[in-house]
Write a protein that holds these residues in place. Sequence first.
Motif, PDB file in Angstrom:
ATOM      1  N   PHE B 180       0.836  -1.211   0.000  1.00 32.43           N
ATOM      2  CA  PHE B 180       0.000   0.000   0.000  1.00 32.43           C
ATOM      3  C   PHE B 180       0.867   1.257   0.000  1.00 32.43           C
ATOM      4  O   PHE B 180       0.687   2.157  -0.807  1.00 32.43           O
ATOM      5  CB  PHE B 180      -0.922   0.007   1.219  1.00 32.43           C
ATOM      6  CG  PHE B 180      -1.601   1.320   1.441  1.00 32.43           C
ATOM      7  CD1 PHE B 180      -2.661   1.695   0.641  1.00 32.43           C
ATOM      8  CD2 PHE B 180      -1.154   2.204   2.413  1.00 32.43           C
ATOM      9  CE1 PHE B 180      -3.282   2.923   0.821  1.00 32.43           C
ATOM     10  CE2 PHE B 180      -1.771   3.428   2.600  1.00 32.43           C
ATOM     11  CZ  PHE B 180      -2.836   3.784   1.798  1.00 32.43           C
ATOM     12  N   HIS B 181       1.825   1.312   0.906  1.00 34.26           N
ATOM     13  CA  HIS B 181       2.619   2.537   1.020  1.00 34.26           C
ATOM     14  C   HIS B 181       3.457   2.785  -0.223  1.00 34.26           C
ATOM     15  O   HIS B 181       3.562   3.915  -0.687  1.00 34.26           O
ATOM     16  CB  HIS B 181       3.479   2.499   2.275  1.00 34.26           C
ATOM     17  CG  HIS B 181       2.709   2.777   3.518  1.00 34.26           C
ATOM     18  ND1 HIS B 181       2.043   1.800   4.212  1.00 34.26           N
ATOM     19  CD2 HIS B 181       2.437   3.927   4.175  1.00 34.26           C
ATOM     20  CE1 HIS B 181       1.426   2.336   5.251  1.00 34.26           C
ATOM     21  NE2 HIS B 181       1.647   3.634   5.250  1.00 34.26           N
ATOM     22  N   LEU B 456      -4.794   0.506  -7.914  1.00 33.23           N
ATOM     23  CA  LEU B 456      -5.337  -0.848  -7.733  1.00 33.23           C
ATOM     24  C   LEU B 456      -4.476  -1.652  -6.769  1.00 33.23           C
ATOM     25  O   LEU B 456      -4.994  -2.324  -5.862  1.00 33.23           O
ATOM     26  CB  LEU B 456      -5.444  -1.549  -9.089  1.00 33.23           C
ATOM     27  CG  LEU B 456      -6.549  -0.980  -9.980  1.00 33.23           C
ATOM     28  CD1 LEU B 456      -6.556  -1.661 -11.333  1.00 33.23           C
ATOM     29  CD2 LEU B 456      -7.912  -1.128  -9.306  1.00 33.23           C
ATOM     30  N   ILE B 459      -5.130  -0.489  -3.231  1.00 33.31           N
ATOM     31  CA  ILE B 459      -6.360  -0.993  -2.619  1.00 33.31           C
ATOM     32  C   ILE B 459      -6.182  -2.450  -2.193  1.00 33.31           C
ATOM     33  O   ILE B 459      -6.561  -2.832  -1.083  1.00 33.31           O
ATOM     34  CB  ILE B 459      -7.545  -0.832  -3.585  1.00 33.31           C
ATOM     35  CG1 ILE B 459      -7.836   0.653  -3.796  1.00 33.31           C
ATOM     36  CG2 ILE B 459      -8.788  -1.518  -3.030  1.00 33.31           C
ATOM     37  CD1 ILE B 459      -8.945   0.936  -4.761  1.00 33.31           C
ATOM     38  N   LEU B 462      -4.098  -2.504   0.834  1.00 29.93           N
ATOM     39  CA  LEU B 462      -4.845  -1.961   1.970  1.00 29.93           C
ATOM     40  C   LEU B 462      -5.787  -3.004   2.557  1.00 29.93           C
ATOM     41  O   LEU B 462      -5.883  -3.167   3.772  1.00 29.93           O
ATOM     42  CB  LEU B 462      -5.645  -0.761   1.474  1.00 29.93           C
ATOM     43  CG  LEU B 462      -6.267   0.148   2.504  1.00 29.93           C
ATOM     44  CD1 LEU B 462      -5.200   0.703   3.411  1.00 29.93           C
ATOM     45  CD2 LEU B 462      -7.011   1.267   1.799  1.00 29.93           C
ATOM     46  N   LEU B 466      -5.596  -4.368   6.276  1.00 29.90           N
ATOM     47  CA  LEU B 466      -6.626  -4.108   7.279  1.00 29.90           C
ATOM     48  C   LEU B 466      -7.361  -5.364   7.732  1.00 29.90           C
ATOM     49  O   LEU B 466      -7.905  -5.401   8.819  1.00 29.90           O
ATOM     50  CB  LEU B 466      -7.642  -3.101   6.740  1.00 29.90           C
ATOM     51  CG  LEU B 466      -7.137  -1.664   6.632  1.00 29.90           C
ATOM     52  CD1 LEU B 466      -8.089  -0.816   5.841  1.00 29.90           C
ATOM     53  CD2 LEU B 466      -6.944  -1.073   8.010  1.00 29.90           C
ATOM     54  N   PHE B 467      -7.385  -6.378   6.892  1.00 28.73           N
ATOM     55  CA  PHE B 467      -8.234  -7.517   7.240  1.00 28.73           C
ATOM     56  C   PHE B 467      -7.484  -8.797   7.587  1.00 28.73           C
ATOM     57  O   PHE B 467      -8.072  -9.716   8.122  1.00 28.73           O
ATOM     58  CB  PHE B 467      -9.262  -7.758   6.145  1.00 28.73           C
ATOM     59  CG  PHE B 467     -10.232  -6.611   6.035  1.00 28.73           C
ATOM     60  CD1 PHE B 467     -11.158  -6.386   7.045  1.00 28.73           C
ATOM     61  CD2 PHE B 467     -10.185  -5.732   4.979  1.00 28.73           C
ATOM     62  CE1 PHE B 467     -12.035  -5.320   6.983  1.00 28.73           C
ATOM     63  CE2 PHE B 467     -11.058  -4.657   4.903  1.00 28.73           C
ATOM     64  CZ  PHE B 467     -11.988  -4.456   5.905  1.00 28.73           C
ATOM     65  N   ARG B 494      -3.298  -7.391  16.789  1.00 32.27           N
ATOM     66  CA  ARG B 494      -4.327  -6.425  16.442  1.00 32.27           C
ATOM     67  C   ARG B 494      -5.598  -6.883  17.121  1.00 32.27           C
ATOM     68  O   ARG B 494      -5.850  -8.059  17.289  1.00 32.27           O
ATOM     69  CB  ARG B 494      -4.571  -6.410  14.950  1.00 32.27           C
ATOM     70  CG  ARG B 494      -3.326  -6.450  14.168  1.00 32.27           C
ATOM     71  CD  ARG B 494      -3.661  -6.154  12.759  1.00 32.27           C
ATOM     72  NE  ARG B 494      -3.604  -4.715  12.579  1.00 32.27           N
ATOM     73  CZ  ARG B 494      -4.290  -4.079  11.664  1.00 32.27           C
ATOM     74  NH1 ARG B 494      -5.141  -4.739  10.908  1.00 32.27           N
ATOM     75  NH2 ARG B 494      -4.153  -2.797  11.517  1.00 32.27           N
ATOM     76  N   MET B 495      -6.404  -5.925  17.456  1.00 37.56           N
ATOM     77  CA  MET B 495      -7.666  -6.269  18.099  1.00 37.56           C
ATOM     78  C   MET B 495      -8.610  -6.856  17.064  1.00 37.56           C
ATOM     79  O   MET B 495      -8.388  -6.753  15.880  1.00 37.56           O
ATOM     80  CB  MET B 495      -8.275  -5.008  18.663  1.00 37.56           C
ATOM     81  CG  MET B 495      -7.291  -4.264  19.503  1.00 37.56           C
ATOM     82  SD  MET B 495      -7.612  -4.541  21.187  1.00 37.56           S
ATOM     83  CE  MET B 495      -8.513  -3.062  21.557  1.00 37.56           C
ATOM     84  N   GLY B 496      -9.664  -7.425  17.530  1.00 34.19           N
ATOM     85  CA  GLY B 496     -10.669  -7.941  16.599  1.00 34.19           C
ATOM     86  C   GLY B 496     -10.511  -9.438  16.459  1.00 34.19           C
ATOM     87  O   GLY B 496      -9.438 -10.005  16.619  1.00 34.19           O
ATOM     88  N   GLY B 497     -11.585 -10.121  16.172  1.00 38.75           N
ATOM     89  CA  GLY B 497     -11.538 -11.566  16.054  1.00 38.75           C
ATOM     90  C   GLY B 497     -11.646 -12.189  17.427  1.00 38.75           C
ATOM     91  O   GLY B 497     -11.397 -11.551  18.447  1.00 38.75           O
TER      92      GLY B 497
END
Lengths: 320, 520
Positions: B180-181, B456, B459, B462, B466-467, B494-497
Motif C-alpha cells: 500500500f505505502h 489498484l 487498494i 490496503l 486491514l483484514f 491487532r484487536m478484533g476476532g
Amino acid sequence: MSAEQFAHLSNLAIYSATVVYALALLVHIAEWASAFEVHHHEVADVLVPVGSSSARSGISVVTPGESSRRPGEPRSDRTDTFGQIAMSLTVLAFGIHLVGVISRGLAADRVPWGNMYEFSTTGALAVTGAFLALSWRYQLSWLGLLVTAFTTTVLGVAVLALYVPAGPLVPALHSYWLVIHVAAAAIAGGAYTVGAMASVLYLVKSRWSGGYLDRLPSKEDIDRLAYRVHAFAFPTWTFAVLCGAIWAEYAWGRYWGWDPKEVWALITWVVYAAYLHARATAGWQGKAAAYIALVGFGTFLFNFIGINLWGSGLHSYAGV
Amino acid sequence: MTQTSAPVLAPLEFARWIWRQLTSMRTALILLFLLAIAAVPGSVIPQERVDPLAVTRYRQTHPSLSQWYDRLGMFHVYSSIWFGAVYVLLMLSLLGCFIPRTRVYLTALRARPPKAPRNLVRLQASAQFESSTAAEQVADRAAAELRRKRFRVDSYVDGEGRHVVTAEKGYLREAGNLIFHVSVLVVLVGVAYGALYGYKGAVLVVDGQGFSNTLSQYDEFTPGGRFNADDLPPFSLHVDDFHVSFQPDGPQVGAPREFDADLTYTAEPGDTPKTYDLQVNHPLQIDGTSVYLVGHGYAPDITVRDGDGNVAFSGPVPFLPQDASFTSYGVIKAPDAEPGQLAFEGYFLPTLQFDKTRGPISVFPDALNPALVLLAYHGDLGLDAGLPQSVYELNRSGLKRFTRADGQPFRMQLQPGQSITLPNDAGSITFKGVDRFVKLQISRSPAKLVPLAGVLAAIAGLIASLFIRPRRAWVRATDADGRTVIEVAGLDRRMGGDLQAEVDALAAALHDVHEEKESV
Ligand code: HEM
C-alpha cells in the motif's frame, strides 16, 4: 405502473419514511430518558427511607457503576420496551424508505443517485441499512438514537431543500463508472456515518456515565467497533475516489483536476488515513483517534453539503 | 532520541536525528494533517489551473487581497512551494519508513516463528489441560493441526525437556501494508510524470469544419513543464455532423439528452481517413492522444459588409453559452472594414421569447426560434497594439457605439435570413443561418496506466493490511509422572476476532475425547 406513478409512489414513500424515522427517534429519546429515571428511582429506593420526599425530588448525583445487565441480555423493563419499539419502527421506516428509493429509480429508469436529492435519500438508506445489518450481527441497537436522528435530518433536508422531480440524466453522467463511483461513495459514507456515531459514543462514555450510557457496551467494545467500521469504509472510499477519477478521465479528459469536490474527497481520504495511523501511534490512540475520525466525518459532510451548495466546479451540475 | 541530551551534536548525528524524526510515525501523522490543511485554500480561492476566468474576476473585485494571494501562491496552490514542501516531506518520510520496514519484513519472512514465552497461560488467550498421550505425540499432532490451519510451524525441545510447537501466520498483512505505502509513491510519481510530459488543450470546431493538431489552432493550451510542441502528433479531424437533443417536456424540460459528433480523422497526413462517433464519456484515442467532447454551442453564420459595400467578414462565429437555455454571448469583429473597423457584441437566443420585464430571452436550448440581439460599434478594435486579444471579448477603449437619432444605443434584433443596415450607411450585417460548434478537449498524459495500476495495487494492499490478522500460537507439552500437561496459547497483536475461540478449537483438537478439559 407508469413513470409518473412510480415518481408519485417514491415521493409518498420518502415522506412516510421520514415520519416513521422521526417516530423511532422520539421513542429512542424516551428510551434514553427512561433509563435515567430508572437509575434515579433504584438509587433513591435504596438510599432513602420510605416517606422522605426530599431525596426523590432532588437531583441524584450518585454515579452508579456499570449496569449489571449487559446489552444483549434479556430486557424486561420500560426502557427495553421503548428500545424494541424504536427498533421495529426503524425496520419499518427502512422498508418504506427502500420502496421510495427503488421506485425513484424505476421512475427515472436509471440508478437513483443522479443528483443531491437522490444521493441524500440513497445515502441515508445506506446508513440505516449498514446499521440494521450490523445490529443483526453485533447487538448494535444502542446506536439507534444517533442513527434515527441522522436519517430523519437527512431525509428532512432532502425533502424540504433538495427535491427535484425524477428525470433522466444529463449526458455527462451517463457512465458505468458514475454508477460504481456513487454507489461506493454512498456505502463508504454510510459506514463513515456509523463510525462517527460510534466515535461520538466512545467520547461520551469516556467522559460521562450514568443513565442509558451504562447500558451501552464497554468503551473498548465501542472503540473496536468504530475501528472495524472505519477499516471497512476507508478502502471503499479509496475505491470510490478511484472510480471517480476514471469517470473524470472519460468525461473531461483528466483523472484529477483539483476541482473543489475532488480536493475535499482527497482531504477526507488523508484525514482518515491519519486516523488509521493514529491508532497505531503511541500517544494518539483512544480519544485523539476518535476526534480525528470526527474531523474526517466533518470533511466528508462538508464535501457533500458545503461544496454542492457553493456550487462552482464541474460536479455542481449534479443538480441542487 | 537519546542524542538530544548530548551537549553538541556532531553533524552526522544531527542528520541521523533529523532523519529519525522525519521517519517517525508521529511525524507521518502530522504531515498527513498538514497535507489536508494545505489542500483547503485551493478549494475556496479560485485557481488559475481550474478556472482562470474566475481568478481574473476575483482579482478585479479584491485587488489588494489578490496581491497577498499572489505572494503566497494562493491562485495556484497545488503547484506552490509550500504545498510542494509538505508533499515532498511526506514522500521522503514514506520512503524513509518503507525501506527499513521492508528490510525488517524480509528478515522476518526467513526467520523461524518466535520461541515460546515462559508463562503461556498469562497470554491474551490460553488453555491448559492434561492428557494421557505422550508429549512428543501431542507436539506432532499440534504441529500437524497448525500446519493444516496454514500456520508456519517450528518445533523444538526446550532446556527442561518440554516439547514446544511454535507457529505464526498472517505474514501477508505487513506485505499488504508495505505494498500500500509503496503504491502511494508510485501513484504520485506517475501523476507527476504525466503532468510534466503531457499537455491539455481545448478548441471550438464549427460543425462542418476541421481541426489539425498544431499549437496555433488551439483556443486554450496548457503544456506540462517538459512538454515539447514538436511532439504534437500530426493528426487532423473534421466534424461531419453534430446532433443534439433536449428534453422537450416534463419536469426536466430543456435538459440535454444526447449529443454526439460524427468525425472523420486521419492519424497522419496521407493516411486513409477513418470515422468515429464522438460522445461524452466516449473519447477518441489517436496515437496516445485523447479527444473528448466536452461541450457545444451555437455559431451564427454572419456576413458583415462595410460602408463601401464590400464583404468585411463572413462565416460562422461561436457564441459561448451562458445558461441552461443556451443564451449565448459572442463578439463579431470586422477589422478589414472600410473606412473604419466594425464590431458587434450581443446575445444569441436559440428560442426567442419576449419577456415584459427582461426583454428578449431564450426559453429553450434548442434552436426553435433563433434570434440575435446585438449592439454595433465602429472605430479601432485595438488589434494592432500587439497584445493578444481573445476572440470572445471586445476591447471597447477605441470603439464608439452606433446610436439612434434619439441618442439611444442602436440595438438590432435579427432572425435567420434578415439583414440590417447600420446608421449613416456605415455598413450592414446579415444573419444567414445557425451553425453549431463542438468544444473538444485534446490531451495527452503519458504513462496514464501507471497511476491506475498504482491505485489498484494500493487498494489490494490496503485490504490485506486491514483484514489479515497476524497471529502467533504456542503449544507446550510437559511430561509429568506419566501424564502430559498441555498448554495452548495465542497472541493477536491487532484487536478484533475471537482469539479465545481459536485457542479453544486448537486445544479441543489435541484433547483426547474421554478426558476432561480445564480452560484457563
Ligand atoms: C502518503 C502518506 C501515507 C499514507 C496515505 C498512509 C496511509 C496508511 C494507512 C491507510 C494505513 C492503515 C493500514 C493499516 O492499518 O494496516 C497505514 C498504516 C501504517 N503506516 Fe502509513 N501512510 C502514509 C505514510 C506513512 C509514513 C510516512 C509512515 C512512516 C512513519 C507510515 C507508517 C505506517 C505504519 C507503520 C502503518 C501500520 C500501522 C499498523 O500497524 O496498524 N505511513 N498508513
